[in-house]
Write a protein that holds these residues in place. Structure first.
Motif, PDB file in Angstrom:
ATOM      1  N   ILE A 164       0.765  -1.243  -0.116  1.00 25.20           N
ATOM      2  CA  ILE A 164      -0.186   0.108  -0.035  1.00 25.20           C
ATOM      3  C   ILE A 164       0.904   1.182   0.095  1.00 25.20           C
ATOM      4  O   ILE A 164       0.549   2.258  -0.669  1.00 25.20           O
ATOM      5  N   GLN A 165       2.085   1.342   0.750  1.00 25.36           N
ATOM      6  CA  GLN A 165       2.769   2.339   0.897  1.00 25.36           C
ATOM      7  C   GLN A 165       3.503   2.325  -0.382  1.00 25.36           C
ATOM      8  O   GLN A 165       3.754   3.809  -1.029  1.00 25.36           O
ATOM      9  N   LYS A 166       3.849   1.578  -1.092  1.00 20.92           N
ATOM     10  CA  LYS A 166       4.318   1.747  -2.762  1.00 20.92           C
ATOM     11  C   LYS A 166       3.306   2.181  -3.515  1.00 20.92           C
ATOM     12  O   LYS A 166       3.784   3.205  -4.107  1.00 20.92           O
ATOM     13  N   ALA A 167       2.251   1.726  -3.453  1.00 22.07           N
ATOM     14  CA  ALA A 167       0.770   2.451  -4.366  1.00 22.07           C
ATOM     15  C   ALA A 167       0.831   3.759  -3.908  1.00 22.07           C
ATOM     16  O   ALA A 167       0.318   4.493  -5.129  1.00 22.07           O
ATOM     17  N   MET A 168       0.744   4.313  -2.560  1.00 19.18           N
ATOM     18  CA  MET A 168       0.611   5.653  -2.599  1.00 19.18           C
ATOM     19  C   MET A 168       1.827   6.629  -2.780  1.00 19.18           C
ATOM     20  O   MET A 168       1.584   7.827  -3.210  1.00 19.18           O
ATOM     21  N   THR A 169       2.874   6.029  -2.747  1.00 22.04           N
ATOM     22  CA  THR A 169       3.890   6.807  -3.671  1.00 22.04           C
ATOM     23  C   THR A 169       3.833   6.904  -5.025  1.00 22.04           C
ATOM     24  O   THR A 169       4.173   8.063  -5.348  1.00 22.04           O
ATOM     25  N   ILE A 170       3.167   5.880  -5.707  1.00 16.67           N
ATOM     26  CA  ILE A 170       3.006   6.030  -7.101  1.00 16.67           C
ATOM     27  C   ILE A 170       1.856   7.084  -7.322  1.00 16.67           C
ATOM     28  O   ILE A 170       1.914   8.113  -8.058  1.00 16.67           O
ATOM     29  N   ASN A 171       0.706   6.763  -6.566  1.00 15.70           N
ATOM     30  CA  ASN A 171      -0.633   7.611  -6.830  1.00 15.70           C
ATOM     31  C   ASN A 171      -1.242   7.886  -5.392  1.00 15.70           C
ATOM     32  O   ASN A 171      -1.916   7.107  -5.023  1.00 15.70           O
TER      33      ASN A 171
END
Length: 182
Positions: free
Chosen positions: A119-126
């Protein structure tokens, strides 16, 4: 569209197998056309994850399918590490693994941590992707359910509620899809 159809059937506890097989056939053809297109592997992992959910609903083993989901995600990530859907699908994989383990009374904190890392990686992307916050809320709920310490559990519950509210603020339509979790 077959994957969406399969989700529809699963949500109603009906067999999605026909839709999943049709999606699998299309993805297989797509792989022969362009095996280096990452999205094929993302969709394949989503399709497999739905097949695993159906097995779990029917109280069958899904471990082998979970491993195939992860293998497809690894292929997709090698081809395009910055695709948000890879990380969202990996978070869903961890969510479903936690649910399966909880049903078997197996602790799953490592899967919760892995899901939250995705989730943290996804939030970094968008940082404006609503589903990212919803999935974070679900994983934090699952964390709360496995936390013995009252204060830590309450903190996790508050963070979960905050994540859900943020997701629903971004996209109100997700309330219908995820109503059972909020």
């Amino acid at each position: 569209s077959y994957i969406v159809e399969a989700r529809y059937y699963l949500d109603r506890k009906q067999s999605p197998l026909k839709s999943l097989k049709q999606a699998e056939a299309i993805l297989k053809r797509a792989r022969t056309i362009n095996p280096r297109y990452y999205e094929i592997y993302v969709l394949e992992s989503e399709n497999l994850l739905l097949a695993a959910r159906w097995k779990l609903i029917r109280n069958q083993q899904a471990e082998a399918i979970f491993k195939k989901v992860e293998a497809s995600l690894v292929k997709a990530e090698k081809l395009n590490p910055n695709d948000i859907h890879i990380h969202l699908t990996r978070a869903r994989l961890n969510w479903r693994t936690v649910e399966k383990n909880m049903a078997m009374k197996i602790p799953s904190k490592s899967h919760i941590r892995a899901g939250l890392a995705s989730i943290q990686k996804a939030m970094t992307i968008n940082p404006n992707c609503a589903e990212t916050y919803i999935l974070k809320g679900i994983l934090l709920q699952l964390h709360s359910n496995q936390t013995a310490n009252r204060e830590a559990r309450l903190t996790s519950e508050k963070e979960s509620e905050k994540a859900f509210l943020k997701g629903f603020q971004i996209n109100k339509n997700l309330k219908t899809l995820y109503a059972q979790y909020f």
